[in-house]
Structure formats: C-alpha cells, structure tokens
Design a protein around this motif. Structure first.
Motif, PDB file in Angstrom:
ATOM      1  N   ILE A 127      29.260   1.988  38.162  1.00  0.00           N
ATOM      2  CA  ILE A 127      28.648   1.018  39.065  1.00  0.00           C
ATOM      3  C   ILE A 127      27.287   0.614  38.515  1.00  0.00           C
ATOM      4  N   GLN A 128      27.068  -0.688  38.434  1.00  0.00           N
ATOM      5  CA  GLN A 128      25.830  -1.242  37.899  1.00  0.00           C
ATOM      6  C   GLN A 128      24.938  -1.735  39.040  1.00  0.00           C
ATOM      7  N   PRO A 129      23.626  -1.594  38.913  1.00  0.00           N
ATOM      8  CA  PRO A 129      22.721  -2.149  39.938  1.00  0.00           C
ATOM      9  C   PRO A 129      22.896  -3.668  40.045  1.00  0.00           C
ATOM     10  N   GLY A 130      22.971  -4.150  41.263  1.00  0.00           N
ATOM     11  CA  GLY A 130      23.085  -5.580  41.493  1.00  0.00           C
ATOM     12  C   GLY A 130      24.480  -6.138  41.348  1.00  0.00           C
ATOM     13  N   LEU A 131      25.459  -5.310  40.964  1.00  0.00           N
ATOM     14  CA  LEU A 131      26.833  -5.779  40.798  1.00  0.00           C
ATOM     15  C   LEU A 131      27.768  -4.912  41.644  1.00  0.00           C
ATOM     16  N   PRO A 132      27.993  -5.267  42.901  1.00  0.00           N
ATOM     17  CA  PRO A 132      28.902  -4.480  43.742  1.00  0.00           C
ATOM     18  C   PRO A 132      30.289  -4.401  43.113  1.00  0.00           C
ATOM     19  N   THR A 133      30.891  -3.247  43.188  1.00  0.00           N
ATOM     20  CA  THR A 133      32.197  -2.990  42.602  1.00  0.00           C
ATOM     21  C   THR A 133      33.119  -2.439  43.671  1.00  0.00           C
ATOM     22  N   SER A 134      34.329  -2.942  43.721  1.00  0.00           N
ATOM     23  CA  SER A 134      35.272  -2.404  44.702  1.00  0.00           C
ATOM     24  C   SER A 134      36.396  -1.681  43.982  1.00  0.00           C
ATOM     25  N   GLY A 135      37.008  -0.765  44.696  1.00  0.00           N
ATOM     26  CA  GLY A 135      38.100   0.008  44.145  1.00  0.00           C
ATOM     27  C   GLY A 135      38.700   0.904  45.210  1.00  0.00           C
ATOM     28  N   ILE A 136      39.624   1.757  44.789  1.00  0.00           N
ATOM     29  CA  ILE A 136      40.317   2.621  45.739  1.00  0.00           C
ATOM     30  C   ILE A 136      40.154   4.094  45.362  1.00  0.00           C
ATOM     31  N   PHE A 137      40.314   4.935  46.364  1.00  0.00           N
ATOM     32  CA  PHE A 137      40.450   6.372  46.187  1.00  0.00           C
ATOM     33  C   PHE A 137      41.761   6.755  46.853  1.00  0.00           C
ATOM     34  N   VAL A 138      42.540   7.630  46.211  1.00  0.00           N
ATOM     35  CA  VAL A 138      43.850   8.017  46.717  1.00  0.00           C
ATOM     36  C   VAL A 138      43.848   9.510  47.025  1.00  0.00           C
ATOM     37  N   PHE A 139      44.319   9.853  48.237  1.00  0.00           N
ATOM     38  CA  PHE A 139      44.361  11.240  48.697  1.00  0.00           C
ATOM     39  C   PHE A 139      45.765  11.560  49.190  1.00  0.00           C
ATOM     40  N   GLU A 140      46.145  12.820  49.058  1.00  0.00           N
ATOM     41  CA  GLU A 140      47.417  13.307  49.582  1.00  0.00           C
ATOM     42  C   GLU A 140      47.099  14.443  50.542  1.00  0.00           C
ATOM     43  N   LEU A 141      47.518  14.309  51.806  1.00  0.00           N
ATOM     44  CA  LEU A 141      47.200  15.323  52.791  1.00  0.00           C
ATOM     45  C   LEU A 141      48.283  15.400  53.863  1.00  0.00           C
ATOM     46  N   PRO A 142      48.305  16.470  54.643  1.00  0.00           N
ATOM     47  CA  PRO A 142      49.287  16.575  55.728  1.00  0.00           C
ATOM     48  C   PRO A 142      49.050  15.494  56.787  1.00  0.00           C
ATOM     49  N   GLU A 143      50.126  15.033  57.393  1.00  0.00           N
ATOM     50  CA  GLU A 143      50.054  13.967  58.405  1.00  0.00           C
ATOM     51  C   GLU A 143      49.117  14.340  59.551  1.00  0.00           C
ATOM     52  N   ALA A 144      49.140  15.607  59.984  1.00  0.00           N
ATOM     53  CA  ALA A 144      48.312  16.039  61.120  1.00  0.00           C
ATOM     54  C   ALA A 144      46.819  15.896  60.837  1.00  0.00           C
ATOM     55  N   GLU A 145      46.425  15.924  59.579  1.00  0.00           N
ATOM     56  CA  GLU A 145      45.009  15.824  59.221  1.00  0.00           C
ATOM     57  C   GLU A 145      44.459  14.408  59.360  1.00  0.00           C
ATOM     58  N   THR A 146      45.342  13.418  59.536  1.00  0.00           N
ATOM     59  CA  THR A 146      44.888  12.026  59.554  1.00  0.00           C
ATOM     60  C   THR A 146      44.454  11.539  60.938  1.00  0.00           C
TER      61      THR A 146
END
Length: 187
Positions: A127-146
């Motif tokens: 990530i650079q100053p002044g240049l917003p960056t978008s992206g994703i994070f992927v997680f795997e977890l039990p359904e009850a935790e959501t």
C-alpha cells in the motif's frame, strides 16, 4: 520505643505501597502491545500508519477462481468468509499481511492458506501513501462463528507499538451464496 514503632509503621506502609504499585503496573506485553483502533464495517477506521474500510462481506460453501490459467475450486465443511477492504497508507509504503477474524466464541481465524493465489488478495499487495488499494481477505471458519465477527488488520501478526485495526462486522449484512466466483480483480 516510639521511634522504633514509627520506623516499623513506615516500613510496613512502604511495603504496602510497593505491593499496590506492583499490582497496578501493566505488564510488558500490555505496554508494548498493539495500538488498537476500533470501528465498524462500512466506515473508514484510521490508525497512525494506515486506514481501512471494510466494504463487503460474502459467505459461501464453495470458492471458485482462476489461478495461473487454471480453474480452482475449494469447498469446506465450514464456511468461506471473503471480506473486501479498501486500505490506504498514511506516511510510508507498507503491506497489511496480518488479517484475522475473531468469531462469535472469541476464537481467532487467520487468513486461509488453502486459497493461495486467489486473485485480488490484499495481503500480497503493498500500500502506497495517497493511493488507496482495495482487495480481499479469505477466511475459513465454522458456520456458528459467523453470527458475530470482527476483522483485525495489522502490518504483521503480534504487532508491538504499531497499528492494529479492529473492525466489527454486522453478520446480518453478509451476502450468502452456495458458490462464490472470485474474478481476476478479486470481486
């Protein structure tokens, strides 16, 4: 005799004061731990070094994406949670390599390594100053935790005296799908 009693009482008072100081002094880990900034999904949460806005949360049983010219499909006995984040650095170039979901039980779930090579992963970007960056994070977890979640973002795991953003997620606004196709841009 009075002098001895006075010095004994002064010594006892000093011992009590030292015990009180010992009990109320924060631990080393607390003193050098992360500098936490809390916020909610949909709003920009700003620390000193970077800021982030969690814009979308998607859940699915199956993830599908193209990686290096071939189709990849991953299923799970739990649920995949894919969060879309827009991040911006304040003063220096930096990565956000540490992303963790805290589930309803309080357990921590780090980014899944089962989806290495997923397009648009923010943890692989700088990530650079002044240049917003978008992206994703992927997680795997039990359904009850959501049912109740929080996203924790930092430059690296176990930050000391550096920013850690704690973004609460409204589980009711998560988009649920049976199969989630992630495009080349991470969306």
């Amino acid at each position: 005799m009075i002098r001895t009693a006075f010095y004994s009482a002064l010594a006892m008072l000093s011992v009590l004061a030292l015990m009180a100081l010992k009990e109320t002094t924060p631990s080393y880990a607390m003193l050098t731990g992360p500098i936490i900034t809390r916020g909610h999904a949909g709003e920009t949460v700003s620390g000193r070094a970077f800021s982030a806005k969690l814009s979308q949360v998607r859940k699915a049983k199956v993830l599908s994406y193209d990686s290096f010219g071939r189709k990849v499909e991953r299923d799970t006995s739990g649920v995949w949670v894919v969060v879309t984040v827009e991040a911006a650095a304040s003063t220096e170039t930096l990565p956000i390599q540490a992303a963790t979901i805290i589930g309803a039980s309080g357990r921590s779930y780090r980014q899944s390594t089962r989806v290495d090579g997923v397009p648009g992963a923010l943890s692989t970007k700088t990530i650079q100053p002044g240049l917003p960056t978008s992206g994703i994070f992927v997680f795997e977890l039990p359904e009850a935790e959501t049912s109740r979640m929080a996203l924790i973002l930092a430059r690296h795991y176990s930050p000391q005296l550096s920013d850690q953003l704690d973004i609460s997620i409204d589980a009711g606004k998560a988009i649920s799908q049976s199969t989630l196709k992630i495009g080349n841009d991470g969306r």
